[in-house]
Design an enzyme around this catalytic site. Sequence first.
Site, short mmCIF file in Angstrom:
data_model
loop_
_atom_site.label_atom_id
_atom_site.label_comp_id
_atom_site.label_asym_id
_atom_site.label_seq_id
_atom_site.Cartn_x
_atom_site.Cartn_y
_atom_site.Cartn_z
N ARG A 58 1.01 -1.31 -0.13
CA ARG A 58 -0.03 0.16 -0.57
C ARG A 58 0.45 1.45 -0.36
O ARG A 58 0.88 2.04 0.79
CB ARG A 58 -0.68 0.12 1.66
CG ARG A 58 -2.13 -1.13 0.97
CD ARG A 58 -3.49 -1.12 1.30
NE ARG A 58 -4.56 -1.72 2.09
CZ ARG A 58 -5.19 -2.14 2.88
NH1 ARG A 58 -4.89 -0.93 4.18
NH2 ARG A 58 -5.17 -2.83 3.38
N ARG B 165 -3.04 7.00 2.02
CA ARG B 165 -3.45 8.24 2.82
C ARG B 165 -2.43 8.62 3.17
O ARG B 165 -2.63 10.43 3.81
CB ARG B 165 -4.24 7.78 3.03
CG ARG B 165 -6.36 8.31 2.79
CD ARG B 165 -7.42 7.77 3.29
NE ARG B 165 -7.68 6.72 4.38
CZ ARG B 165 -8.23 7.03 5.08
NH1 ARG B 165 -8.88 7.95 5.61
NH2 ARG B 165 -7.76 5.92 6.09
N ARG C 66 -7.59 11.77 -3.89
CA ARG C 66 -9.49 11.23 -3.07
C ARG C 66 -9.88 12.24 -2.35
O ARG C 66 -11.30 11.09 -3.09
CB ARG C 66 -8.57 10.71 -1.67
CG ARG C 66 -9.28 9.56 -1.26
CD ARG C 66 -9.44 8.23 -2.04
NE ARG C 66 -10.33 7.37 -1.78
CZ ARG C 66 -11.76 6.86 -1.10
NH1 ARG C 66 -12.42 7.83 -1.50
NH2 ARG C 66 -11.75 5.87 -0.60
N ASP D 122 -7.58 -2.46 -6.63
CA ASP D 122 -8.38 -3.19 -5.19
C ASP D 122 -8.14 -4.37 -5.14
O ASP D 122 -8.22 -4.74 -6.46
CB ASP D 122 -9.40 -2.56 -4.71
CG ASP D 122 -9.37 -3.41 -2.95
OD1 ASP D 122 -8.58 -2.86 -2.03
OD2 ASP D 122 -10.50 -3.60 -2.73
#
Length: 349
Positions: A28, A32, A41, A77
């Site tokens: 990942r 964020r 986003r 994803d």
Amino acid sequence: MAQKSFNDTFLRACRQEPVTHTPVWYMRQAGRYQPEYRAIRQKYSFFEMNEIPEVCVEVTKLPVEQLGVDAAILFADIMTPLKPIGVDVEIRSGIGPVIDNPIRHLEDVEQLGELDPESDVPFILESIRQLRRDLTVPLIGFGGAPFTLASYMIEGGPSKNYHQTKGFMYAQPQAWEKLMEKLADLTVTYLKAQIKAGALAVQIFDSWVGALNVEDYRTYVAPTMRRIFAELKESTDVPTIYFGIGAGHLLLEWDRLPVDVLGLDWRTSIPEARALGIRKTLQGNLDPSLLLGPWEKIEAKAKEILDQGEEHPGHIFNLGHGTFPELKVETLQRLTQFIHDYSSRRNEV
Ligand SMILES: Cc1c2[nH]c(c1CCC(=O)O)Cc1[nH]c(c(CCC(=O)O)c1C)Cc1[nH]c(c(CCC(=O)O)c1C)Cc1[nH]c(c(CCC(=O)O)c1C)C2
């Protein structure tokens, strides 16, 4: 401007060939903790980011440029290929995948469609082709493993104990087998299409399979995983990676599968895995939470992991699981630099 030469260190480590430094990437790595990611986003839903190739390409490249890692991983994803086969999934910020029509019976399994990557996920293939042209590091393609995909499809979202999933497996073994078969077909088709488009390695995330004991893994999951890796091996020589969390007790089972690289979380050390007789390349395994601690502790642990990885050919540095929003970009930059400096000094002597 002279073009940067291609950095194949990650691929060399997968194949256990000599390397100038230990390659590193982070699970990942797009996410964020990056202000740039958060800004994008805000404008798009997760799947919009995934489905617009310019956005997907930009977000995939961001950590490569910002951190200097040795591999890129496609921004997508594990749920991405499930939407086209009839799974009503959305990604909720701070939660993860949420599914409105969870699987309860054999009929629900039978209703699932088949994936045709060219028509169902053309945006993924387009992004991969573009990234292959732009990147000077290998692009890792990926998919979710059938058990982990099934856990979301049956639970309807993230779970702590997987009661519904395991209950389905024990109570409806034929429906379970059918589901595993369909998800295995999907995984093979999806990964082959990613490889054809330009992915130079593929990782299968079986994040939640550690919820099973060894015997149940052997009965309900291993045959499916064996088929997936065997079918990939038949058609391609790109390296394959298998990763799960809290799955140290399954490592010997994994080692018997026709997969090239095993991903470790932070609970199982590299020497513990080697002591089991595992000779495959290992990927891992710094505890991501440690990145909130002082730099001295991070550096000491990274050094220890690099030294442990050196004892047998084939080590790729990674975190034991994904990055998370509270991390600082600077910490990952410093860690990447340290891994490169320390391991290249060592490899010179
Ligand atoms: C490889 C990958 C994944 N997700 C994302 C990537 C992108 C590539 C990368 O940079 O690593 C983007 C990816 N996927 C998601 C995010 C955060 C979404 C946001 O911005 O709101 C990102 C950046 C959403 C998501 N999607 C998922 C979760 C976990 C929920 C749970 O605990 O059950 C979450 C939070 C499911 C998921 N997705 C993934 C896994 C396997 C690896 C892992 O365990 O981390 C799993 C279990 C895989």
